[in-house]
Design an enzyme around this catalytic site. Structure first.
Site, PDB file in Angstrom:
ATOM      1  N   ASN A 189     -10.086   1.347   8.922  1.00  0.00           N
ATOM      2  CA  ASN A 189      -9.464   0.986  10.189  1.00  0.00           C
ATOM      3  C   ASN A 189     -10.140   1.702  11.349  1.00  0.00           C
ATOM      4  OD1 ASN A 189      -5.976   0.742  11.322  1.00  0.00           O
ATOM      5  ND2 ASN A 189      -7.842   0.268  12.378  1.00  0.00           N
ATOM      6  N   SER A 190     -10.045   3.045  11.361  1.00  0.00           N
ATOM      7  CA  SER A 190     -10.515   3.828  12.503  1.00  0.00           C
ATOM      8  C   SER A 190     -11.989   3.602  12.821  1.00  0.00           C
ATOM      9  CB  SER A 190     -10.279   5.323  12.248  1.00  0.00           C
ATOM     10  OG  SER A 190      -8.918   5.591  12.035  1.00  0.00           O
ATOM     11  N   GLY A 237      -8.956   9.006   8.979  1.00  0.00           N
ATOM     12  CA  GLY A 237      -9.404   9.093  10.360  1.00  0.00           C
ATOM     13  C   GLY A 237     -10.449  10.153  10.639  1.00  0.00           C
ATOM     14  N   ALA A 268      -9.865   5.407   3.351  1.00  0.00           N
ATOM     15  CA  ALA A 268      -9.817   6.559   4.262  1.00  0.00           C
ATOM     16  C   ALA A 268     -11.109   7.354   4.280  1.00  0.00           C
ATOM     17  CB  ALA A 268      -8.656   7.495   3.939  1.00  0.00           C
ATOM     18  N   GLY A 269     -11.496   7.764   5.483  1.00  0.00           N
ATOM     19  CA  GLY A 269     -12.630   8.654   5.661  1.00  0.00           C
ATOM     20  C   GLY A 269     -13.958   7.977   5.935  1.00  0.00           C
ATOM     21  N   LYS A 306       0.877  -1.166   0.000  1.00  0.00           N
ATOM     22  CA  LYS A 306       0.000   0.000   0.000  1.00  0.00           C
ATOM     23  C   LYS A 306       0.918   1.221   0.000  1.00  0.00           C
ATOM     24  CE  LYS A 306      -3.190   2.813   2.663  1.00  0.00           C
ATOM     25  NZ  LYS A 306      -3.951   3.015   3.918  1.00  0.00           N
TER      26      LYS A 306
END
Length: 260
Positions: free
Chosen positions: A206-207, A157, A184-185, A96
Site C-alpha cells: 500500500n504505502s 510502512g 508489509a515493508g 486479512k
C-alpha cells in the site's frame, strides 16, 4: 493464472486502498496496477458517513475481489468481532487477519493471531494472516488450518524491503503447497522482484504506491516488478560463481596468427 482462496486470478499483486492523495488518485492507481484484489478496512466503511460511502462506491465500481482487514485490532476477540462485521458489510468470507502486538513496530501478536485464526477458520472464513517471518509461527498457523500465510518483509510502512530473506526462503521451502504473500515493508519495485524470485506467490502493498511522488506511475512499476520476479523464479536464476566465467566460448573459434 493462479488460484487463491477459491478464486482464479491473473495478477499476483494485492493492493491497499489507504493513504492516497485523493480518491481519484486511488482509483487510477488501482486500475493501472492491474491488481485484482484490493484490501479495505472496516473502519473506513461507515454507513452514516458520506466520505465512507463514496469510498465504498469507488471500490465496488472497480469490480475487484475485496479483502477486508482487521486493522486496529489488538486482541483475538477484537479481531474476530471485526471479521464477523466485515463479512456482513462486504459480503465475503475472505479476511486479512491483523492483530497488532506492539505499537512501536506494528509487529503482529503471534499468540493472538493464531488464536483468532483457529476461531475464524471454524466459522468458515478464508483467513489471510499477517505474520512475521518466523517459521514456528507459520507452522502454528498452518496447523490451525490456514491455507495462506502473509509474512512481513519488514515492519508496516517502513519501506525497508526484505530484512530477512533467508527466513522468507525457509518458510517457502517448508511449505511448498501453501499460498505465500509478502505483506508489509516493500518499499520499491526491486523489493517485490526479490520476494517473487524467492518463490512467493504474491505481494501485498500500500504505502510504497500511495506515498510515492507519482502513485499511478509507481503502481505501474509494481505491476511489472511482480510479473518480472515471478518469471525469474519460473525460469530459474543462474547459480552464483566464485570466479569469472567467459560468456563467449573460446573452443572452436577462429585463431589468427601474425607471421613476421
Amino acid at each position: 493464472m493462479w488460484e487463491i482462496g477459491g478464486k482464479t486470478l491473473n495478477s499476483r499483486l494485492l493492493i491497499g486502498s489507504a493513504l492516497y492523495p485523493s480518491p481519484a488518485n486511488m482509483e487510477e492507481s488501482i486500475k493501472v496496477s492491474g491488481a485484482q484484489i484490493v484490501t479495505v478496512s472496516l473502519r473506513r466503511q461507515n454507513a452514516g458517513d458520506k466520505a465512507g460511502a463514496s469510498f465504498w462506491n469507488i471500490i465496488k465500481a472497480l469490480g475487484l475481489e475485496v479483502l477486508p482487514n482487521t486493522a486496529g485490532s489488538h486482541s483475538a476477540k477484537e479481531a474476530i468481532t471485526t471479521a464477523q462485521m466485515a463479512r456482513e458489510v462486504f459480503g465475503t468470507n475472505w479476511i486479512k487477519l491483523e492483530v497488532i502486538g506492539d505499537q512501536y513496530n506494528l509487529q503482529p501478536d503471534p499468540f493472538e493471531t493464531v488464536k483468532a485464526a483457529e476461531v475464524l477458520i471454524k466459522e468458515g472464513f478464508e483467513v489471510f494472516p499477517y505474520t512475521t517471518d518466523d517459521l514456528v509461527v507459520a507452522k502454528k498457523l498452518v496447523e490451525a488450518g490456514c491455507k495462506i500465510l502473509m509474512p512481513w518483509g519488514s515492519p508496516i510502512g517502513s519501506g525497508q524491503g526484505l530484512m530477512n530473506p533467508n527466513n522468507l526462503k525457509a518458510i517457502r521451502e517448508k511449505y511448498p503447497d501453501i499460498q505465500l504473500i509478502v505483506d508489509a515493508g516493500i518499499g520499491k519495485p526491486s523489493d517485490a522482484v526479490q520476494a517473487m524470485e524467492l518463490g512467493y506467490d504474491g505481494i501485498l502493498l500500500n504505502s510504497a504506491i500511495a506515498l510515492a511522488q507519482d502513485p499511478v506511475k509507481m503502481a505501474e512499476a509494481f505491476k511489472y516488478a511482480v510479473a518480472a520476479g515471478r518469471l525469474g523464479f519460473q525460469a530459474g536464476t543462474m547459480q552464483k560463481r566464485e570466479f569469472a566465467s567467459p560468456s563467449t566460448p573460446t573452443v572452436g573459434t577462429p585463431f589468427w596468427h601474425q607471421f613476421d
